[in-house]
Structures are given as C-alpha cells and as structure tokens.
Design a protein around this motif. Sequence first.
Motif, PDB file in Angstrom:
ATOM      1  N   ALA A  25       0.834  -1.210   0.000  1.00 32.30           N
ATOM      2  CA  ALA A  25       0.000   0.000   0.000  1.00 32.30           C
ATOM      3  C   ALA A  25       0.860   1.248   0.000  1.00 32.30           C
ATOM      4  O   ALA A  25       0.556   2.235  -0.676  1.00 32.30           O
ATOM      5  N   LYS A  65      -2.667  -1.442   5.282  1.00 31.52           N
ATOM      6  CA  LYS A  65      -3.760  -0.529   4.997  1.00 31.52           C
ATOM      7  C   LYS A  65      -4.773  -1.258   4.107  1.00 31.52           C
ATOM      8  O   LYS A  65      -4.404  -2.168   3.366  1.00 31.52           O
ATOM      9  N   GLY A  85      -6.846  -2.578   1.198  1.00 32.53           N
ATOM     10  CA  GLY A  85      -6.520  -2.675  -0.216  1.00 32.53           C
ATOM     11  C   GLY A  85      -7.240  -3.854  -0.828  1.00 32.53           C
ATOM     12  O   GLY A  85      -7.826  -4.666  -0.111  1.00 32.53           O
ATOM     13  N   LEU A 114      -3.013  -4.381   2.330  1.00 27.66           N
ATOM     14  CA  LEU A 114      -1.698  -4.432   1.702  1.00 27.66           C
ATOM     15  C   LEU A 114      -0.670  -3.899   2.695  1.00 27.66           C
ATOM     16  O   LEU A 114      -0.986  -3.059   3.540  1.00 27.66           O
TER      17      LEU A 114
END
Length: 225
Positions: free
Chosen positions: A65, A106, A108, A126
């Motif tokens: 991410a 985060k 994703g 991710l």
Amino acid sequence: MRIQRKPGSKAARPRDAATLIIIRQDGPGPRVLMGRRHGGHDFMPDKWVFPGGRIDRSDFRAPFATDVRTEVALKLDKLSPAGRGRALALTAVRETFEETGLLLGKPGPSRPTVGPWREFLAQGVLPDLDALDFIARAITPPMVPKRFDARFFLADAARLVSLERQADCGELDEIAWFDLKAALALDLPTVTRFVLREVPQRLKDPARPAPFLRFTRGGQNLQHL
C-alpha cells in the motif's frame, strides 16, 4: 541451550532475514511485542524473540500500500543489492503476520495468490511499509548451524490493522506486550537482547545511527551505519 555446529564442519552462510519490533505507546511507558518459540524447535527453543524470519522469493514481488520511506530506503540500499531492501521490509511484515497473526497494513484489494503471501493478502489489506524504521543489523555467530543476516525494523503498534490476532494465525507459542525492562528479563537470544537495548535509545533519538553487530571467531565486531 544453544545448538553448536558439528566440529570440523564449515560455518553456514548467513541467510537474509528480517525482524519487526512493534512498540505500543498507549500506556505509562513503551511496551514491546515478544513471542515465545515452541520448545520442540531445533533452533532457539523456548526463547523469547521478535517476530521475523528469512526472506522468500515472493517478497521481491509482493504488492504494498505504501513504500519504504526515502531515508529508510537509502540506508537499506547501502547494505544490500538494489531491490533487496524493500523485499526485506516486506519479509518483516509477512513474517510478523505468520508468527503473530497481526497485520501491519492498509485497506486494499484482495489479491489472489499462492505461496507465503496468500493468507496475508486474503485479509483485504496491503503492507504499510511507510510505517517501518530501520534500526539495526546483526549477523549471527559462525558456530551455530543456522545463521542469519538479519535487518531489524521498528514500527508503532498504532499502524497495525488491529491489536487482535487474526483467527488461526500465529506460529509462536505465546505473544505478549512487555515494558522494556521486563522484556530484558526474559530468556532471550544474544542478538535479541542486544537489539532490545537499542530500542529505548532509538525512541529517544530517531536519527541515531543503526548498529551493525557481527560475530567472529575472535569475538564481536560492532559498527554503526
């Protein structure tokens, strides 16, 4: 008890590895995540360690991410061939999930894949590499049968997706948060103890040079990067 390599055998070549030190700062003092290895392991049984492990081929192509911050990448690139620094950062995140069930990431898109990243990416997050600081490097002693060239990363627990372990995850027998003094009283490998003593100094001075500890037949060699 440390397992020694067989007399007369050649020293093992150190394998690239990465470790993640996660710090909670939501109490009266910082607390560090530690895990206890299973007593049946042939390598460091019953020892308390930071989550981590050796690099995998998939770590060179895993999605993320956020990328490693520029200042961290510059330090890693001085120590490793191009691209290996980021892969080691991804190793630290992946191994932390595998050993503790905790996700540094985060939200994703879920990425269908095979191999070591399959379970991590199935969680809908991710890796958040921006959360990582590089704080130390250590190569384990030549007299032990398994050797690692380990890079140690530091991250704040606030960057975890949750403090709750994912179900059915976690290779370590037990994990717990310890204040730094209590952590030093655990049964620790030599390198873990060395890096743990570095943590409060790094929290006080984020610009502090990273120590690089190597073991030789004549003793220890310490440099700063």
